[in-house]
Motif scaffolding. Structure first.
Motif, PDB file in Angstrom:
ATOM      1  N   ILE A 198     -27.823  35.244  41.748  1.00 46.57           N
ATOM      2  CA  ILE A 198     -28.244  33.978  42.350  1.00 46.57           C
ATOM      3  C   ILE A 198     -28.771  34.290  43.745  1.00 46.57           C
ATOM      4  O   ILE A 198     -28.058  34.885  44.566  1.00 46.57           O
ATOM      5  N   GLU A 199     -30.023  33.913  44.042  1.00 45.81           N
ATOM      6  CA  GLU A 199     -30.620  34.295  45.317  1.00 45.81           C
ATOM      7  C   GLU A 199     -29.836  33.767  46.511  1.00 45.81           C
ATOM      8  O   GLU A 199     -29.505  34.502  47.434  1.00 45.81           O
ATOM      9  N   THR A 200     -29.540  32.485  46.513  1.00 45.23           N
ATOM     10  CA  THR A 200     -28.836  31.916  47.654  1.00 45.23           C
ATOM     11  C   THR A 200     -28.147  30.611  47.286  1.00 45.23           C
ATOM     12  O   THR A 200     -28.621  29.866  46.424  1.00 45.23           O
ATOM     13  N   VAL A 201     -27.016  30.377  47.938  1.00 43.79           N
ATOM     14  CA  VAL A 201     -26.302  29.100  47.846  1.00 43.79           C
ATOM     15  C   VAL A 201     -26.032  28.653  49.280  1.00 43.79           C
ATOM     16  O   VAL A 201     -25.442  29.392  50.065  1.00 43.79           O
ATOM     17  N   THR A 202     -26.492  27.458  49.636  1.00 48.01           N
ATOM     18  CA  THR A 202     -26.274  26.946  50.988  1.00 48.01           C
ATOM     19  C   THR A 202     -25.753  25.514  50.924  1.00 48.01           C
ATOM     20  O   THR A 202     -26.030  24.786  49.964  1.00 48.01           O
ATOM     21  N   ALA A 203     -25.010  25.140  51.940  1.00 49.09           N
ATOM     22  CA  ALA A 203     -24.461  23.787  52.004  1.00 49.09           C
ATOM     23  C   ALA A 203     -24.330  23.356  53.458  1.00 49.09           C
ATOM     24  O   ALA A 203     -23.905  24.140  54.310  1.00 49.09           O
ATOM     25  N   ASP A 204     -24.716  22.116  53.732  1.00 51.15           N
ATOM     26  CA  ASP A 204     -24.500  21.478  55.026  1.00 51.15           C
ATOM     27  C   ASP A 204     -23.843  20.133  54.754  1.00 51.15           C
ATOM     28  O   ASP A 204     -24.384  19.317  53.993  1.00 51.15           O
ATOM     29  N   ALA A 205     -22.678  19.919  55.373  1.00 49.85           N
ATOM     30  CA  ALA A 205     -21.928  18.704  55.079  1.00 49.85           C
ATOM     31  C   ALA A 205     -21.119  18.268  56.290  1.00 49.85           C
ATOM     32  O   ALA A 205     -20.812  19.070  57.182  1.00 49.85           O
ATOM     33  N   LEU A 206     -20.765  16.994  56.312  1.00 49.93           N
ATOM     34  CA  LEU A 206     -19.837  16.443  57.289  1.00 49.93           C
ATOM     35  C   LEU A 206     -18.589  16.035  56.518  1.00 49.93           C
ATOM     36  O   LEU A 206     -18.643  15.151  55.661  1.00 49.93           O
ATOM     37  N   VAL A 207     -17.483  16.700  56.812  1.00 48.50           N
ATOM     38  CA  VAL A 207     -16.239  16.466  56.076  1.00 48.50           C
ATOM     39  C   VAL A 207     -15.229  15.832  57.021  1.00 48.50           C
ATOM     40  O   VAL A 207     -14.954  16.372  58.095  1.00 48.50           O
ATOM     41  N   THR A 208     -14.690  14.695  56.608  1.00 47.11           N
ATOM     42  CA  THR A 208     -13.663  14.006  57.390  1.00 47.11           C
ATOM     43  C   THR A 208     -12.316  14.191  56.708  1.00 47.11           C
ATOM     44  O   THR A 208     -12.169  13.914  55.515  1.00 47.11           O
ATOM     45  N   PHE A 209     -11.344  14.674  57.489  1.00 43.12           N
ATOM     46  CA  PHE A 209     -10.012  14.950  56.963  1.00 43.12           C
ATOM     47  C   PHE A 209      -9.027  13.868  57.403  1.00 43.12           C
ATOM     48  O   PHE A 209      -9.338  13.021  58.250  1.00 43.12           O
TER      49      PHE A 209
END
Length: 327
Positions: A198-209
């Motif tokens: 798999i060439e690339t896996v990227t993620a951008d997220a705002l996670v509230t705990f």
């Protein structure tokens, strides 16, 4: 000559002072780290061996032997060395000794690589809130204990989390050149023709705990809200992306809708049928749905809702099975 002698004396005294601050600072940090580890052990979140001072003479820090973080996943390392420079005592960096053992879903993996580095930047406060943290693995390879060869390898894995407001954290993650066991993709879906890397896996997220992360012992914060700005996977030139917001209940069940954007959707559908064991009887309906949605975009791409409700997930009106538990 007198000026040179005075300069040399000042340099020697400064070195002694710096070394003294480093030594006494590391001793105090060691005491606090031991207390924190004891507190985490009492909460069932960690265990570890000897805690000793590190960083002397120009840094402060600690070394922890046989450290295990007992979350999900569980991570065990033979040694963690974490230090900060005297001139910036809130900028911590550390090295995790390899190989590590990572346990997830009841399966144990031995993780090797060129290096494993972590970073933590706390803020001032009674609980020492975590403002930023990072993890960087170079050339990681994960081997399932029951297998003789690496199950997964990658060129690099990077994770960065930055506190935004209270218990909300901006998270960026990336994996480059993720290699699967040879022949795995073809064995799942021979007709889909996906390569082993798999060439690339990227993620951008705002996670509230549920609560902010701190350096002082506390129960593990739980995810309340997951706002995915973009999660993208590129595999064999085929691209799939997700975005949207999910709320998570105390049991870890997600609720909400993500927008799934798929290029070359026929290939992905064939792969999903084999990999996710989608009932073959649902495939004609999914093909009709894919054709309808792809005509709407004009470029062959489909945009479809991925719905999470009552512990189940569905692609539009088509059930896909149980939703993952986010705990």
């Amino acid at each position: 000559m007198r000026i040179l002698r005075w300069g040399a004396m000042i340099a020697v005294l400064s070195a002694i002072l710096v070394a003294g601050i480093s030594w006494f600072g590391s001793q105090e940090i060691t005491r606090r780290a031991q207390a924190a580890l004891t507190g985490m052990t009492d909460l069932g979140r960690a265990r570890g061996g000897a805690v000793t001072a590190a960083g002397f003479p120009v840094r402060i820090g600690v070394q922890v032997q046989d450290l295990a973080l007992l979350g999900a996943p569980q991570v065990e390392t033979p040694r963690l060395v974490a230090t900060a420079p005297l001139w910036n005592p809130l900028d911590w960096s550390g090295d995790l000794a390899l190989p590590m053992v990572v346990t997830t879903g009841g399966m144990r993996f031995n993780v090797t690589g060129t290096s494993a580095r972590v970073g933590v930047r706390p803020g001032y406060g009674a609980d020492w809130p975590v403002r930023a943290t990072s993890l960087a693995l170079l050339d990681p390879a994960a081997t399932y204990e029951a297998a003789g060869a690496p199950s997964l390898t990658a060129k690099a894995l990077n994770l960065v989390a930055l506190q935004q407001d209270g218990a909300a954290y901006r998270i960026h993650a990336a994996i480059d050149a993720l290699a699967l066991p040879p022949g795995l993709a073809a064995s799942l879906t021979p007709t889909a023709r996906f390569p082993d890397t798999i060439e690339t896996v990227t993620a951008d997220a705002l996670v509230t705990f549920s609560t902010p992360f701190t350096l002082t012992p506390q129960p593990a914060p739980q995810i309340d809200t997951l706002q995915i700005d973009m999660m993208r996977l590129i595999w064999g030139g085929h691209q799939i992306a997700l975005s949207g917001t999910l709320t998570v209940d105390p049991a870890g069940q997600p609720e909400g809708t993500l927008q799934l954007r798929v290029q070359d959707w026929q290939q992905w559908l064939e792969f999903a049928q084999g990999a996710l064991r989608i009932d073959r009887r649902a495939m004609p309906v999914l093909m009709i749905l894919g054709n309808t949605l792809s005509r709407a975009t004009g470029d062959g791409t489909i945009v479809a809702p991925l719905v999470f409700r009552d512990g189940q997930m569905a692609l539009g009106p088509v059930p896909l099975g149980p939703a993952p538990v986010l705990r």
